[in-house]
Design a protein around this motif. Structure first.
Motif, PDB file in Angstrom:
ATOM      1  N   LEU A   1       0.904  -1.275  -0.069  1.00  0.00           N
ATOM      2  CA  LEU A   1      -0.101   0.126  -0.063  1.00  0.00           C
ATOM      3  C   LEU A   1       0.991   1.211  -0.041  1.00  0.00           C
ATOM      4  O   LEU A   1       1.907   1.296   0.577  1.00  0.00           O
ATOM      5  CB  LEU A   1      -0.959  -0.108   1.278  1.00  0.00           C
ATOM      6  CG  LEU A   1      -1.713  -1.299   1.585  1.00  0.00           C
ATOM      7  CD1 LEU A   1      -2.513  -1.025   2.839  1.00  0.00           C
ATOM      8  CD2 LEU A   1      -2.690  -1.483   0.269  1.00  0.00           C
ATOM      9  N   ILE A   2       0.299   2.231  -0.721  1.00  0.00           N
ATOM     10  CA  ILE A   2       1.371   3.656  -0.888  1.00  0.00           C
ATOM     11  C   ILE A   2       0.484   4.704  -0.267  1.00  0.00           C
ATOM     12  O   ILE A   2      -0.565   4.893  -0.888  1.00  0.00           O
ATOM     13  CB  ILE A   2       1.832   3.803  -2.185  1.00  0.00           C
ATOM     14  CG1 ILE A   2       2.613   2.388  -2.785  1.00  0.00           C
ATOM     15  CG2 ILE A   2       2.811   4.932  -2.182  1.00  0.00           C
ATOM     16  CD1 ILE A   2       2.922   2.527  -4.144  1.00  0.00           C
ATOM     17  N   VAL A   3       1.153   5.477   0.632  1.00  0.00           N
ATOM     18  CA  VAL A   3       0.485   6.543   1.260  1.00  0.00           C
ATOM     19  C   VAL A   3       1.313   7.627   0.817  1.00  0.00           C
ATOM     20  O   VAL A   3       2.461   7.548   1.087  1.00  0.00           O
ATOM     21  CB  VAL A   3       0.414   6.285   2.643  1.00  0.00           C
ATOM     22  CG1 VAL A   3      -0.501   7.736   3.145  1.00  0.00           C
ATOM     23  CG2 VAL A   3      -0.162   5.117   3.157  1.00  0.00           C
ATOM     24  N   ALA A   4       0.751   8.827   0.316  1.00  0.00           N
ATOM     25  CA  ALA A   4       1.780  10.050  -0.066  1.00  0.00           C
ATOM     26  C   ALA A   4       1.189  11.271  -0.213  1.00  0.00           C
ATOM     27  O   ALA A   4      -0.014  11.466  -0.009  1.00  0.00           O
ATOM     28  CB  ALA A   4       2.271   9.579  -1.784  1.00  0.00           C
ATOM     29  N   HIS A   5       2.064  12.174   0.028  1.00  0.00           N
ATOM     30  CA  HIS A   5       1.581  13.574  -0.060  1.00  0.00           C
ATOM     31  C   HIS A   5       2.263  14.535  -1.176  1.00  0.00           C
ATOM     32  O   HIS A   5       3.433  14.363  -1.560  1.00  0.00           O
ATOM     33  CB  HIS A   5       1.898  14.380   1.258  1.00  0.00           C
ATOM     34  CG  HIS A   5       1.386  15.577   1.515  1.00  0.00           C
ATOM     35  ND1 HIS A   5       2.501  16.575   1.357  1.00  0.00           N
ATOM     36  CD2 HIS A   5       0.284  16.447   1.619  1.00  0.00           C
ATOM     37  CE1 HIS A   5       1.914  17.871   1.427  1.00  0.00           C
ATOM     38  NE2 HIS A   5       0.632  17.542   1.844  1.00  0.00           N
ATOM     39  N   SER A   6       1.596  15.375  -1.834  1.00  0.00           N
ATOM     40  CA  SER A   6       2.115  16.260  -2.835  1.00  0.00           C
ATOM     41  C   SER A   6       2.932  15.519  -3.901  1.00  0.00           C
ATOM     42  O   SER A   6       2.408  14.629  -4.512  1.00  0.00           O
ATOM     43  CB  SER A   6       3.002  17.281  -2.038  1.00  0.00           C
ATOM     44  OG  SER A   6       3.098  18.603  -2.817  1.00  0.00           O
ATOM     45  N   MET A   7       4.434  16.146  -3.934  1.00  0.00           N
ATOM     46  CA  MET A   7       5.163  15.383  -5.090  1.00  0.00           C
ATOM     47  C   MET A   7       5.293  13.961  -4.881  1.00  0.00           C
ATOM     48  O   MET A   7       5.171  13.332  -5.668  1.00  0.00           O
ATOM     49  CB  MET A   7       6.430  15.807  -4.865  1.00  0.00           C
ATOM     50  CG  MET A   7       7.406  15.490  -6.075  1.00  0.00           C
ATOM     51  SD  MET A   7       9.068  15.977  -5.948  1.00  0.00           S
ATOM     52  CE  MET A   7       9.696  15.113  -4.463  1.00  0.00           C
ATOM     53  N   GLY A   8       5.138  13.457  -3.605  1.00  0.00           N
ATOM     54  CA  GLY A   8       5.207  12.087  -3.376  1.00  0.00           C
ATOM     55  C   GLY A   8       4.105  11.218  -4.027  1.00  0.00           C
ATOM     56  O   GLY A   8       4.240  10.013  -4.438  1.00  0.00           O
ATOM     57  N   THR A   9       2.775  11.756  -4.423  1.00  0.00           N
ATOM     58  CA  THR A   9       1.630  11.140  -4.894  1.00  0.00           C
ATOM     59  C   THR A   9       2.080  10.920  -6.371  1.00  0.00           C
ATOM     60  O   THR A   9       1.518   9.956  -6.849  1.00  0.00           O
ATOM     61  CB  THR A   9       0.522  11.873  -4.768  1.00  0.00           C
ATOM     62  OG1 THR A   9       0.676  13.088  -5.804  1.00  0.00           O
ATOM     63  CG2 THR A   9       0.174  12.315  -3.364  1.00  0.00           C
ATOM     64  N   LEU A  10       3.132  11.588  -7.073  1.00  0.00           N
ATOM     65  CA  LEU A  10       3.347  11.305  -8.273  1.00  0.00           C
ATOM     66  C   LEU A  10       4.171  10.424  -8.505  1.00  0.00           C
ATOM     67  O   LEU A  10       3.794   9.407  -9.475  1.00  0.00           O
ATOM     68  CB  LEU A  10       4.217  12.613  -8.929  1.00  0.00           C
ATOM     69  CG  LEU A  10       3.527  13.987  -8.856  1.00  0.00           C
ATOM     70  CD1 LEU A  10       4.523  15.144  -9.182  1.00  0.00           C
ATOM     71  CD2 LEU A  10       2.171  14.236  -9.465  1.00  0.00           C
TER      72      LEU A  10
END
Length: 252
Positions: free
Chosen positions: A88-97
């Protein structure tokens, strides 16, 4: 409470079949996910990473690059895809790319995405550079909740040498290119994706939602009183509840 202090937090559980990868944004920190970690089941592994060039000085950040960040995330995903049945991947801002890119590349292992402030279209409000200057020059009032949130989300050591930030421009130019590239990947996304966009985001346009809604796998929620880094308490409670539900959906 776990203290991350702008450092990666890795918890590998022997025999676990599930891992959660947390990816912060540009200039960001693993601290962004502090309150999410206790909601991850104890039987799951956690990889809350620090991107290269972050958590150090302005000069260190200048010497990093988008390619380094992407390669770093790809190496970690390669490891996770070999060691775990479910990621599972959880990300914010640039990390979502990066999260979207890896979900396309590893669709057989990535079971879901939980994304915040996806920056597929940018919009700069005046408050964004103002808060950045407050953080850079260490002029944040503790009564200014929005500026405090921006400061807490910033992992570089403040520097009063303005010229030390000149090397950041290429990093942002690379970011703009990565945003454009990621838009083209959206039709290829084939895993459940839960997105939380802030209505008052100083950096991300709400028009991003139009791109996201073009994929049936994406479910978008709007945080009406929040910004890019700052979350209104009620919105934040809703966000964490959403993450708890995301975890529960993926209990195998």
């Amino acid at each position: 409470m776990i203290s991350l202090s702008h450092k990666p937090y890795i918890r590998e559980i022997a025999g676990s079949d599930t891992a959660v990868l947390f990816i912060h944004g540009i200039l960001g920190t693993p601290e962004h996910f502090r309150d999410f970690i206790p909601l991850v089941p104890a039987s799951w592994s956690i990889f809350n990473i620090l991107l290269d060039g972050h958590g150090k000085t302005a000069k260190d950040f200048s010497h990093s690059s988008m390619e380094q960040w992407k390669s770093q995330v790809s190496r970690i995903m390669h490891h996770l895809s070999e060691q775990y049945d479910h990621v599972l991947i959880v990300a914010h801002s640039m990390g979502t790319l990066f999260a979207l890119s890896e979900a396309v590349a590893h669709r057989e292992k990535v079971r879901g995405l939980f994304l915040m402030a996806v920056p597929l279209k940018l919009f700069l409000r005046a408050s964004a550079p103002l808060n950045s200057l407050k953080v850079i020059f260490d002029r944040v009032s503790e009564e200014d909740a929005v500026a405090v949130a921006a400061r807490n989300a910033y992992s570089m050591e403040p520097s009063r040498k303005v010229w030390s930030y000149a090397g950041w421009l290429p990093r942002y130019m690379e970011l703009f290119k990565e945003i454009k590239r990621t838009r083209g990947l959206l039709p290829l996304l084939d895993v459940p994706c839960y997105v939380f966009q802030s209505e008052n985001d100083e950096l991300v346009s709400m028009n991003t939602i139009r791109y996201l809604q073009g994929n049936r796998k994406v479910e978008v929620s709007v945080l009406r009183r929040s910004r890019h880094f700052y979350y209104h308490p009620e919105d934040y409670a809703y966000l964490l509840e959403g993450f708890q539900s995301f975890v529960e959906r993926n209990l195998y």
